[in-house]
Design an enzyme around this catalytic site. Structure first.
Site, PDB file in Angstrom:
ATOM      1  N   ARG A 286      42.231  42.273  41.703  1.00  0.00           N
ATOM      2  CA  ARG A 286      43.683  41.705  42.107  1.00  0.00           C
ATOM      3  C   ARG A 286      44.330  42.607  43.349  1.00  0.00           C
ATOM      4  O   ARG A 286      44.348  43.903  43.321  1.00  0.00           O
ATOM      5  CB  ARG A 286      44.596  41.890  41.103  1.00  0.00           C
TER       6      ARG A 286
ATOM      7  N   ASN B   6      48.289  32.797  39.875  1.00  0.00           N
ATOM      8  CA  ASN B   6      49.221  33.410  38.686  1.00  0.00           C
ATOM      9  C   ASN B   6      50.585  32.450  38.610  1.00  0.00           C
ATOM     10  O   ASN B   6      51.133  32.562  39.785  1.00  0.00           O
ATOM     11  CB  ASN B   6      49.776  34.818  38.973  1.00  0.00           C
TER      12      ASN B   6
ATOM     13  N   GLU C  40      43.501  45.980  39.486  1.00  0.00           N
ATOM     14  CA  GLU C  40      44.548  45.740  40.626  1.00  0.00           C
ATOM     15  C   GLU C  40      44.565  46.796  41.296  1.00  0.00           C
ATOM     16  O   GLU C  40      44.151  48.154  41.018  1.00  0.00           O
ATOM     17  CB  GLU C  40      46.047  45.492  40.050  1.00  0.00           C
TER      18      GLU C  40
ATOM     19  N   GLU D 270      48.387  38.532  44.101  1.00  0.00           N
ATOM     20  CA  GLU D 270      49.660  38.505  43.442  1.00  0.00           C
ATOM     21  C   GLU D 270      50.506  38.228  44.271  1.00  0.00           C
ATOM     22  O   GLU D 270      50.846  38.802  45.193  1.00  0.00           O
ATOM     23  CB  GLU D 270      49.531  39.793  42.593  1.00  0.00           C
TER      24      GLU D 270
ATOM     25  N   ASP E 212      43.400  41.303  31.399  1.00  0.00           N
ATOM     26  CA  ASP E 212      44.453  42.346  32.349  1.00  0.00           C
ATOM     27  C   ASP E 212      44.026  43.750  31.973  1.00  0.00           C
ATOM     28  O   ASP E 212      43.938  44.483  31.268  1.00  0.00           O
ATOM     29  CB  ASP E 212      45.641  42.040  32.091  1.00  0.00           C
TER      30      ASP E 212
ATOM     31  N   TYR F 253      43.860  33.861  28.434  1.00  0.00           N
ATOM     32  CA  TYR F 253      43.949  35.314  29.276  1.00  0.00           C
ATOM     33  C   TYR F 253      44.944  36.240  28.110  1.00  0.00           C
ATOM     34  O   TYR F 253      45.692  35.711  27.600  1.00  0.00           O
ATOM     35  CB  TYR F 253      45.145  34.738  30.241  1.00  0.00           C
TER      36      TYR F 253
ATOM     37  N   CYS G 101      54.849  45.057  36.932  1.00  0.00           N
ATOM     38  CA  CYS G 101      54.508  43.822  37.086  1.00  0.00           C
ATOM     39  C   CYS G 101      54.380  43.459  38.570  1.00  0.00           C
ATOM     40  O   CYS G 101      55.208  43.913  39.290  1.00  0.00           O
ATOM     41  CB  CYS G 101      55.565  42.877  36.578  1.00  0.00           C
TER      42      CYS G 101
ATOM     43  N   HIS H 109      40.524  41.557  35.183  1.00  0.00           N
ATOM     44  CA  HIS H 109      40.943  41.757  36.623  1.00  0.00           C
ATOM     45  C   HIS H 109      41.551  43.185  36.664  1.00  0.00           C
ATOM     46  O   HIS H 109      42.147  43.600  35.779  1.00  0.00           O
ATOM     47  CB  HIS H 109      41.840  40.853  36.981  1.00  0.00           C
TER      48      HIS H 109
ATOM     49  N   ASP I 100      44.824  46.182  34.192  1.00  0.00           N
ATOM     50  CA  ASP I 100      45.697  46.970  34.984  1.00  0.00           C
ATOM     51  C   ASP I 100      44.937  47.627  36.201  1.00  0.00           C
ATOM     52  O   ASP I 100      44.078  47.127  36.868  1.00  0.00           O
ATOM     53  CB  ASP I 100      46.105  48.177  33.955  1.00  0.00           C
TER      54      ASP I 100
ATOM     55  N   ASP J  10      55.773  47.036  30.493  1.00  0.00           N
ATOM     56  CA  ASP J  10      54.261  46.836  31.100  1.00  0.00           C
ATOM     57  C   ASP J  10      54.282  47.947  32.112  1.00  0.00           C
ATOM     58  O   ASP J  10      54.268  47.720  33.346  1.00  0.00           O
ATOM     59  CB  ASP J  10      54.080  45.540  31.577  1.00  0.00           C
TER      60      ASP J  10
END
Length: 304
Positions: free
Chosen positions: A162, A215, A121, A192, A92, A51, A129, A119, A94, A65
């Site tokens: 996500r 996660n 989100e 999440e 990821d 990942y 995060c 993924h 985002d 992040d």
């Protein structure tokens, strides 16, 4: 075998290999690999996928992040991890780096770089995060449009949607969004920041037949669960997103403190990977053997 040899390359696209892992079972254990060396170490440890966390990538660049990095910067990480490990990489993505066309560009770029899955989100920029407070959610229909765009753009890339809705919209909101994203073309759902076993079980119960990703990050809202426990709760994938970077960063912090204190690294040798171990990890001899004109390197014998 070196990635430079065509005979050593996987004969099936990364997206198909990732999908097969999810469908085959048992739960796919996916450790974070924040660079190519970590990806190779994950492969040598026996993992079948790895990942790329946005938090780990940005932290390795000395950045928070917060949606700062670009698609091209992420592709740099994707290429090195996929090349070094040979594993299908979950990336990821985002928020998709924009709206529908931007999401399509991201999917094409990631797939061309060697990614197996992505993924995206349902947050708004500046994203955070998933385990932090005050996240702002996108309209569910706008997120569904991004998922549909991703599905239109991919050849084989496995698409995971996500949702961060549990914290602000509760379980009903998170499940409603997840169902909309599946209808839009998501292969799997990543709920999440669930914070107890009951929440994980309820989400899985209300999403029958849909592959789910858990996660297992440290220092967040989720208590520690093992892969077997997540599988029992109904999940087919689990990530440890930033773990490798956290361990590496702490080790480097301790090293620098020791050099400042002791005037050198002589008291840290036991904590180091030896030159021989490093060369074995990166298959130094295998690369050398590809060119008979290169003199074989001899690892120096320890002094004293």
């Amino acid at each position: 075998m070196s990635y430079l040899q065509a005979s050593g390359l996987p004969d099936r696209p990364a997206g198909l290999r990732f999908r097969e892992l999810v469908e085959r079972g048992p739960i796919v254990q996916i450790p974070g690999a924040h660079n190519g060396l970590a990806g190779r170490q994950a492969m040598r440890a026996g993992f079948e996928a790895c990942y790329l966390s946005g938090a780990a990538m940005t932290a390795s660049m000395g950045l928070p992040d917060l949606g700062i990095i670009t698609v091209d910067e992420v592709c740099f990480f994707v290429r090195q991890v996929a090349r070094a490990s040979g594993l299908p990489v979950l990336v990821d993505g985002d928020t998709g780096y924009g709206e529908a066309l931007n999401v399509m560009h991201m999917v094409r770029s990631f797939e061309d770089a060697g990614a197996g899955a992505v993924h995206i989100e349902d947050q708004l920029l500046p994203k955070k995060c998933g385990h932090l407070n005050d996240k702002k959610l996108a309209d569910a229909r706008d997120m569904a449009a991004k998922v549909a765009a991703a599905a239109h753009a991919r050849r084989n890339l496995y698409i995971i949607a996500r949702t961060d809705a549990a914290a602000s919209e509760g379980m009903d909101g998170a499940v409603a969004r997840a169902k909309m994203y599946v209808e839009a073309g998501a292969d799997a759902i990543f709920p999440e920041a669930l914070y107890n076993a009951e929440m994980f079980r309820e989400f899985a119960r209300r999403m029958p037949g849909v592959p789910l990703l858990a996660n297992m990050t440290e220092f967040g809202r989720t208590p520690f669960f093992t892969a077997a426990e997540f599988q029992e709760m109904g999940y087919r994938m689990v990530i440890w997103p930033v773990t490798s970077l956290r361990v590496s960063a702490k080790a480097v912090e301790n090293l620098y403190a020791a050099i400042r204190r002791d005037g050198g690294a002589q008291n840290c040798v036991e904590a180091m990977q030896t030159r021989a171990e490093l060369y074995e990890t990166i298959d130094y001899a295998g690369f050398e053997a590809l060119d008979a004109t290169i003199v074989k390197t001899v690892v120096p014998a320890p002094i004293g």
